[in-house]
Design a protein around this motif. Structure first.
Motif, mmCIF file in Angstrom:
data_model
loop_
_atom_site.group_PDB
_atom_site.id
_atom_site.type_symbol
_atom_site.label_atom_id
_atom_site.label_comp_id
_atom_site.label_asym_id
_atom_site.label_seq_id
_atom_site.Cartn_x
_atom_site.Cartn_y
_atom_site.Cartn_z
ATOM 1 N N ILE A 191 0.825 -1.202 0.000
ATOM 2 C CA ILE A 191 0.000 0.000 0.000
ATOM 3 C C ILE A 191 0.863 1.258 0.000
ATOM 4 O O ILE A 191 0.620 2.196 -0.765
ATOM 5 C CB ILE A 191 -0.950 -0.001 1.207
ATOM 6 N N SER A 192 1.878 1.309 0.870
ATOM 7 C CA SER A 192 2.711 2.515 0.961
ATOM 8 C C SER A 192 3.457 2.766 -0.350
ATOM 9 O O SER A 192 3.529 3.916 -0.821
ATOM 10 C CB SER A 192 3.704 2.375 2.114
ATOM 11 N N LEU A 193 3.999 1.713 -0.951
ATOM 12 C CA LEU A 193 4.686 1.882 -2.233
ATOM 13 C C LEU A 193 3.713 2.270 -3.340
ATOM 14 O O LEU A 193 4.067 3.019 -4.260
ATOM 15 C CB LEU A 193 5.415 0.588 -2.605
ATOM 16 N N PHE A 194 2.475 1.761 -3.254
ATOM 17 C CA PHE A 194 1.480 2.136 -4.247
ATOM 18 C C PHE A 194 1.189 3.630 -4.201
ATOM 19 O O PHE A 194 1.094 4.298 -5.239
ATOM 20 C CB PHE A 194 0.185 1.358 -4.021
ATOM 21 N N TYR A 195 1.057 4.197 -2.989
ATOM 22 C CA TYR A 195 0.794 5.628 -2.873
ATOM 23 C C TYR A 195 1.948 6.439 -3.441
ATOM 24 O O TYR A 195 1.738 7.446 -4.133
ATOM 25 C CB TYR A 195 0.565 6.005 -1.409
ATOM 26 N N ILE A 196 3.179 6.028 -3.160
ATOM 27 C CA ILE A 196 4.345 6.752 -3.679
ATOM 28 C C ILE A 196 4.390 6.652 -5.201
ATOM 29 O O ILE A 196 4.610 7.649 -5.905
ATOM 30 C CB ILE A 196 5.632 6.191 -3.047
ATOM 31 N N PHE A 197 4.172 5.451 -5.731
ATOM 32 C CA PHE A 197 4.192 5.250 -7.179
ATOM 33 C C PHE A 197 3.071 6.035 -7.847
ATOM 34 O O PHE A 197 3.268 6.655 -8.898
ATOM 35 C CB PHE A 197 4.050 3.758 -7.484
ATOM 36 N N ASN A 198 1.886 6.043 -7.244
ATOM 37 C CA ASN A 198 0.756 6.775 -7.799
ATOM 38 C C ASN A 198 1.038 8.274 -7.832
ATOM 39 O O ASN A 198 0.714 8.967 -8.806
ATOM 40 C CB ASN A 198 -0.494 6.501 -6.969
ATOM 41 N N PHE A 199 1.638 8.773 -6.760
ATOM 42 C CA PHE A 199 1.983 10.198 -6.689
ATOM 43 C C PHE A 199 2.982 10.570 -7.785
ATOM 44 O O PHE A 199 2.808 11.571 -8.496
ATOM 45 C CB PHE A 199 2.552 10.520 -5.308
ATOM 46 N N LEU A 200 4.032 9.776 -7.932
ATOM 47 C CA LEU A 200 5.051 10.069 -8.940
ATOM 48 C C LEU A 200 4.486 9.939 -10.357
ATOM 49 O O LEU A 200 4.832 10.735 -11.240
ATOM 50 C CB LEU A 200 6.241 9.126 -8.753
ATOM 51 N N LYS A 201 3.616 8.959 -10.565
ATOM 52 C CA LYS A 201 3.050 8.764 -11.904
ATOM 53 C C LYS A 201 2.208 9.950 -12.322
ATOM 54 O O LYS A 201 2.344 10.457 -13.445
ATOM 55 C CB LYS A 201 2.217 7.481 -11.928
ATOM 56 N N TYR A 202 1.364 10.420 -11.417
ATOM 57 C CA TYR A 202 0.496 11.538 -11.781
ATOM 58 C C TYR A 202 1.234 12.874 -11.735
ATOM 59 O O TYR A 202 0.734 13.863 -12.286
ATOM 60 C CB TYR A 202 -0.731 11.564 -10.880
ATOM 61 N N THR A 203 2.374 12.927 -11.095
ATOM 62 C CA THR A 203 3.230 14.106 -11.227
ATOM 63 C C THR A 203 3.856 14.155 -12.610
ATOM 64 O O THR A 203 4.030 15.235 -13.196
ATOM 65 C CB THR A 203 4.332 14.088 -10.155
ATOM 66 N N LEU A 204 4.177 13.000 -13.154
ATOM 67 C CA LEU A 204 4.794 12.933 -14.478
ATOM 68 C C LEU A 204 3.807 13.201 -15.599
ATOM 69 O O LEU A 204 4.194 13.741 -16.651
ATOM 70 C CB LEU A 204 5.439 11.549 -14.659
ATOM 71 N N TRP A 205 2.558 12.850 -15.427
ATOM 72 C CA TRP A 205 1.564 12.986 -16.506
ATOM 73 C C TRP A 205 1.458 14.408 -17.055
ATOM 74 O O TRP A 205 1.557 14.614 -18.264
ATOM 75 C CB TRP A 205 0.204 12.483 -16.035
ATOM 76 N N PRO A 206 1.237 15.449 -16.225
ATOM 77 C CA PRO A 206 1.162 16.809 -16.792
ATOM 78 C C PRO A 206 2.471 17.231 -17.454
ATOM 79 O O PRO A 206 2.440 17.972 -18.450
ATOM 80 C CB PRO A 206 0.840 17.685 -15.573
ATOM 81 N N CYS A 207 3.592 16.780 -16.908
ATOM 82 C CA CYS A 207 4.883 17.127 -17.518
ATOM 83 C C CYS A 207 4.990 16.544 -18.923
ATOM 84 O O CYS A 207 5.494 17.199 -19.848
ATOM 85 C CB CYS A 207 6.026 16.630 -16.645
#
Length: 231
Positions: A191-207
């Motif tokens: 769960i904790s790694l999923f939240y970190i991965f989800n955060f980084l993924k959606y940070t990359l999307w607008p970029c």
């Protein structure tokens, strides 16, 4: 919630344009009707694919419409990067504070997930996306990524240029392919790694969508102007 809030200014803009040109009452309500119908379809699809529970969908749709109505005249244009960073930080801290306060008072926001995991014939069908902090990591990451994209040198260069129709189509195809590849990667089971991965993924999307993809298409699609020879 995000869908309802993001489409609200589009719906209101279309409604104002239709109201000035159409006399029929039914034609005037078409944008609002299309907005409600689309949100209903999105909500039903989220329940159907077991990504959310009905009460989550209903609360998200109502919250999204209210947020769109409240924030439409306050669009954050030309803000500093610190504004987007603080927005992401406030989202995470405020949501965490509310969650743990309610949890301390004996109200578990994950009650439906616990029941589903206990009684569902296939507990693995209970998606991680339905957990309370899944949307938080997505929305805060998107807010930070939007700020990084708008203040990146790539976006500044693309903003000064004019992309042709062929380049816009190339941007669309390339962006869809990259975003699909990121989705295809899946997510960590923890769960904790999923939240970190989800955060980084959606940070990359607008970029990717706003800066990197248009910049790459512009750079590779630019034609070198031949030097002018003097007679």
């Amino acid at each position: 919630m995000v869908t309802g809030a993001a489409l609200w200014p589009i719906m209101t803009a279309l409604s104002s344009q239709v109201a000035t040109r159409a006399r029929s009452r039914w034609v005037r309500v078409m944008p609002s009707l299309a907005y409600c119908t689309f949100l209903l379809a999105v909500g039903l699809s989220r329940v159907f694919i077991l990504a959310h529970f009905p009460h989550q969908v209903l609360a998200g749709l109502i919250t999204g419409a209210v947020l769109g109505w409240l924030m439409a005249p306050r669009v954050p244009m030309e803000r500093e990067l610190s504004f987007y960073g603080l927005t992401a930080l406030v989202l995470m801290l405020s949501a965490s504070l509310i969650y743990w306060t309610l949890f301390t008072l004996g109200l578990d926001l994950s009650w439906s997930i616990s029941l589903a995991s206990k009684w569902c014939e296939r507990p693995e069908w209970v998606h991680v996306d339905s957990r309370p902090f899944a949307s938080l990591s997505r929305d805060s990451g998107a807010a930070l990524g939007l700020g990084i994209a708008l203040h990146s040198p790539c976006y500044a260069q693309v903003r000064r240029a004019h992309l042709g129709n062929g380049q816009k189509i190339a941007c669309f195809v390339l962006a869809i392919g990259l975003l699909g590849s990121l989705d295809w990667m899946g997510h960590p089971p923890q769960i904790s790694l999923f939240y970190i991965f989800n955060f980084l993924k959606y940070t990359l999307w607008p970029c990717l969508v706003l800066a990197l993809v248009p910049w790459a298409v512009q750079m590779f699609g630019a034609q070198e102007v031949p030097p002018i020879r003097s007679s």
